[in-house]
Design a protein around this motif. Structure first.
Motif, PDB file in Angstrom:
ATOM      1  N   UNK A 111       0.428   9.197   4.358  1.00 11.85           N
ATOM      2  CA  UNK A 111      -1.327   9.494   4.130  1.00 11.85           C
ATOM      3  C   UNK A 111      -1.701   7.916   3.336  1.00 11.85           C
ATOM      4  N   UNK A 112      -0.550   7.304   2.750  1.00  9.33           N
ATOM      5  CA  UNK A 112      -0.680   5.765   2.503  1.00  9.33           C
ATOM      6  C   UNK A 112      -1.181   5.175   3.567  1.00  9.33           C
ATOM      7  N   UNK A 113      -0.235   5.421   4.735  1.00 14.59           N
ATOM      8  CA  UNK A 113      -0.631   4.804   6.178  1.00 14.59           C
ATOM      9  C   UNK A 113      -1.953   4.950   6.508  1.00 14.59           C
ATOM     10  N   UNK A 114      -2.261   6.120   6.636  1.00 13.58           N
ATOM     11  CA  UNK A 114      -3.809   6.495   6.952  1.00 13.58           C
ATOM     12  C   UNK A 114      -4.862   5.797   6.161  1.00 13.58           C
ATOM     13  N   UNK A 115      -4.573   5.723   4.896  1.00 20.29           N
ATOM     14  CA  UNK A 115      -5.668   4.918   4.195  1.00 20.29           C
ATOM     15  C   UNK A 115      -5.647   3.467   4.301  1.00 20.29           C
ATOM     16  N   UNK A 130      -4.521   1.788   7.074  1.00 22.02           N
ATOM     17  CA  UNK A 130      -5.265   1.596   8.567  1.00 22.02           C
ATOM     18  C   UNK A 130      -6.753   1.583   8.446  1.00 22.02           C
ATOM     19  N   UNK A 131      -7.461   2.636   7.609  1.00 20.60           N
ATOM     20  CA  UNK A 131      -8.680   3.019   7.327  1.00 20.60           C
ATOM     21  C   UNK A 131      -9.420   1.747   6.820  1.00 20.60           C
ATOM     22  N   UNK A 132      -8.766   1.102   5.570  1.00 17.49           N
ATOM     23  CA  UNK A 132      -9.440   0.268   4.745  1.00 17.49           C
ATOM     24  C   UNK A 132      -9.637  -1.034   5.486  1.00 17.49           C
ATOM     25  N   UNK A 133      -8.797  -1.296   6.425  1.00 15.11           N
ATOM     26  CA  UNK A 133      -8.979  -2.747   7.134  1.00 15.11           C
ATOM     27  C   UNK A 133      -9.681  -2.757   8.478  1.00 15.11           C
ATOM     28  N   UNK A 134     -10.305  -1.861   8.679  1.00 16.13           N
ATOM     29  CA  UNK A 134     -11.306  -1.845   9.937  1.00 16.13           C
ATOM     30  C   UNK A 134     -12.332  -2.575   9.763  1.00 16.13           C
ATOM     31  N   UNK A 135     -12.899  -3.053  11.087  1.00 11.99           N
ATOM     32  CA  UNK A 135     -14.277  -3.853  10.855  1.00 11.99           C
ATOM     33  C   UNK A 135     -14.125  -5.118  11.672  1.00 11.99           C
ATOM     34  N   UNK A 136     -12.948  -5.501  12.007  1.00  9.46           N
ATOM     35  CA  UNK A 136     -12.526  -6.814  12.628  1.00  9.46           C
ATOM     36  C   UNK A 136     -13.522  -6.954  13.887  1.00  9.46           C
ATOM     37  N   UNK A 137     -13.454  -5.828  14.587  1.00 11.70           N
ATOM     38  CA  UNK A 137     -14.333  -6.121  15.790  1.00 11.70           C
ATOM     39  C   UNK A 137     -15.715  -6.679  15.674  1.00 11.70           C
ATOM     40  N   UNK A 138     -16.326  -5.953  14.735  1.00 14.44           N
ATOM     41  CA  UNK A 138     -17.948  -6.220  14.406  1.00 14.44           C
ATOM     42  C   UNK A 138     -17.907  -7.814  14.109  1.00 14.44           C
ATOM     43  N   UNK A 139     -17.052  -7.976  13.226  1.00 12.79           N
ATOM     44  CA  UNK A 139     -17.047  -9.635  12.687  1.00 12.79           C
ATOM     45  C   UNK A 139     -16.621 -10.506  13.777  1.00 12.79           C
ATOM     46  N   UNK A 140     -15.751 -10.153  14.890  1.00 16.08           N
ATOM     47  CA  UNK A 140     -15.659 -11.007  15.838  1.00 16.08           C
ATOM     48  C   UNK A 140     -16.914 -11.012  16.648  1.00 16.08           C
ATOM     49  N   UNK A 141     -17.455 -10.233  17.043  1.00 18.05           N
ATOM     50  CA  UNK A 141     -18.670  -9.958  17.861  1.00 18.05           C
ATOM     51  C   UNK A 141     -19.883 -10.699  17.210  1.00 18.05           C
ATOM     52  N   UNK A 201       0.896  -1.024  -0.170  1.00 17.85           N
ATOM     53  CA  UNK A 201       0.162  -0.081   0.008  1.00 17.85           C
ATOM     54  C   UNK A 201       0.762   1.379   0.110  1.00 17.85           C
ATOM     55  N   UNK A 202       2.098   1.157  -0.016  1.00 18.32           N
ATOM     56  CA  UNK A 202       2.780   2.481   0.045  1.00 18.32           C
ATOM     57  C   UNK A 202       2.980   3.015   1.482  1.00 18.32           C
ATOM     58  N   UNK A 203       2.649   2.205   2.655  1.00 19.03           N
ATOM     59  CA  UNK A 203       2.583   2.861   3.919  1.00 19.03           C
ATOM     60  C   UNK A 203       3.847   2.347   4.614  1.00 19.03           C
ATOM     61  N   UNK A 204       4.549   1.247   4.086  1.00 17.19           N
ATOM     62  CA  UNK A 204       5.740   1.070   4.868  1.00 17.19           C
ATOM     63  C   UNK A 204       6.978   0.752   3.766  1.00 17.19           C
ATOM     64  N   UNK A 205       8.046   0.957   4.405  1.00 13.76           N
ATOM     65  CA  UNK A 205       9.592   0.642   3.652  1.00 13.76           C
ATOM     66  C   UNK A 205      10.055  -0.499   4.248  1.00 13.76           C
TER      67      UNK A 205
END
Length: 425
Positions: free
Chosen positions: A394-398, A400-411, A363-367
């Motif tokens: 900015x790539x890191x922010x995007x 992190x945002x794109x991969x949210x939602x695991x809590x709801x799926x776990x619940x 994603x260009x968020x890490x080297x």
């Protein structure tokens, strides 16, 4: 019991050494000798009522559990939540996260002997158990199965290295995994490895760590840090492990500009004094975060000797090198850095976070760098290239945002386990 008999005998034989290790670790961290009775299933009386038990072995698992704990508190307001740990730092982290929440309790999980597990379950009588990541205790899970306590493995991850280790004991591993009622795996690869070892009911739920949002108090603290530091460029070495600090400090002194500051945050608090002495011994002028003073102009290393402030350190840095990845420790969590838009530099060893690291790179968020020297050179290059730093952040922010939602799926996996009639659990 026959499957677990050799394992239980090994535990009995090892128990004196385990206790000696507890005393040895208490030399650096006296808290290891606090609440020792809990490690043998001896607990103080507590008020009754329905209870959910969540096990988070240490600091990383406890932080990862925060969104899930808060979701369970909101979903089941009549329940209390018991969070168990194996380390004092995990327990302290839980206290800092949930200390104001009257429905959250903390305790140590007992050692994995059948009688101790039964004593633990009899005392707390949980309606449900949730174990974070990869803590598989055969006798504990067997005791839960006998007591009719459904247990889920949440945010599960299993590296290829760990899978090979579990595969050496196929019968015990299958029996242990078989005692779990559900598994929520972080990635498809984790799910496949767990299924390959005989696990059932494995679903991919994602990584709950993406759901941890930077607290406002931590962001405000980062502003305090920056005010103390001034306009100097800052490289953060985050959650470093033993053996990593020396090459990182040496590389910083070789490559970083004279006005740059190395913010050095060891992962384990019992090493703060040791790391401060190490940096000073290599020719760096050292100051500590705990002195609450402005960073002097001649200070080259600012030691982050505090717990529970990683978001603040990340947000105050211009570039972050992720600890645990410069020697074969498997790496530490890089998601917090991405979540505040700080560019990430990884070392070669990220097997504990393999897919997250690969996805962040893609994603260009890490080297990625080959060693500590190359990593520090790359970090200093980024200090001089604001446009590239901004693009990575900015790539890191995007990311992190794109991969949210695991809590709801776990619940969604947890809810039927808790709401099923007791006989069906």
């Amino acid at each position: 019991m026959s499957v677990r008999l050799p394992y239980s005998l090994l535990w009995l034989l090892a128990l004196p050494l385990v206790l000696l290790r507890l005393v040895w670790r208490a030399r650096r961290q006296p808290e290891y000798l606090h609440h020792v009775g809990e490690r043998f299933g001896r607990y103080r009386p507590h008020t009754g009522g329905p209870l959910i038990w969540l096990h988070a072995v240490s600091v990383g698992e406890t932080r990862a559990a925060e969104p899930l704990v808060r979701a369970m508190l909101a979903r089941w307001p009549e329940h209390r939540i018991l969070i168990t740990h194996m380390t004092p730092t995990g327990r302290a982290t839980s206290a800092s996260l949930f200390g104001k929440e009257s429905r959250v309790m903390n305790a140590y999980l007992p050692y994995d002997l059948g009688t101790l597990a039964a004593r633990f379950l009899h005392h707390f009588r949980p309606q449900l158990g949730v174990i974070m990541e990869t803590e598989l205790w055969p006798n504990l899970l067997a005791a839960c199965e006998r007591a009719g306590v459904p247990v889920m493995l949440a945010n599960a991850r299993l590296s290829e290295r760990s899978a090979r280790r579990y595969a050496r004991w196929p019968t015990l591993t299958r029996a242990t995994l078989g005692a779990l009622r559900a598994i929520g795996a972080q990635t498809a690869a984790d799910a496949a490895r767990l299924a390959g070892l005989g696990a059932r009911g494995v679903v991919q739920t994602g990584n709950i760590k993406f759901d941890i949002l930077p607290p406002e108090a931590q962001l405000a603290l980062s502003g305090t840090f920056r005010a103390r530091i001034g306009t100097r460029p800052v490289i953060l070495a985050a959650s470093t492990r033993e053996g990593e600090e020396a090459p990182l400090v040496d590389a910083f002194l070789r490559h970083a500009p004279a006005d740059a500051l190395l913010m050095l945050v060891p992962r384990h608090p019992q090493r703060f004094d040791e790391v401060a002495a190490l940096a000073a011994g290599r020719g760096a002028t050292v100051q500590r975060r705990s002195d609450e003073q402005a960073v002097r102009g001649d200070t080259r290393v600012w030691l982050g000797d505090s717990m529970g402030e990683m978001f603040a350190y990340y947000a105050a840095a211009d570039v972050a090198l992720i600890g645990g990845s410069w020697l074969p420790f498997g790496g530490q969590n890089l998601i917090e850095a991405c979540a505040v838009g700080t560019p990430v530099v990884l070392g070669p060893h990220t097997f504990n976070f393999a897919q997250v690291a690969e996805q962040a790179e893609a994603a260009g968020a890490a080297l990625r760098a080959t060693d500590a020297d190359a990593g520090m050179r790359l970090a200093t290059e980024l200090l001089a290239d604001q446009a590239r730093r901004s693009a990575i952040g900015e790539a890191g922010l995007a990311f992190a945002q794109a991969h949210r939602g695991a809590t709801a799926r776990t619940m969604a996996v947890i809810e039927p386990l808790l709401t099923a009639p007791p006989a069906a659990r």
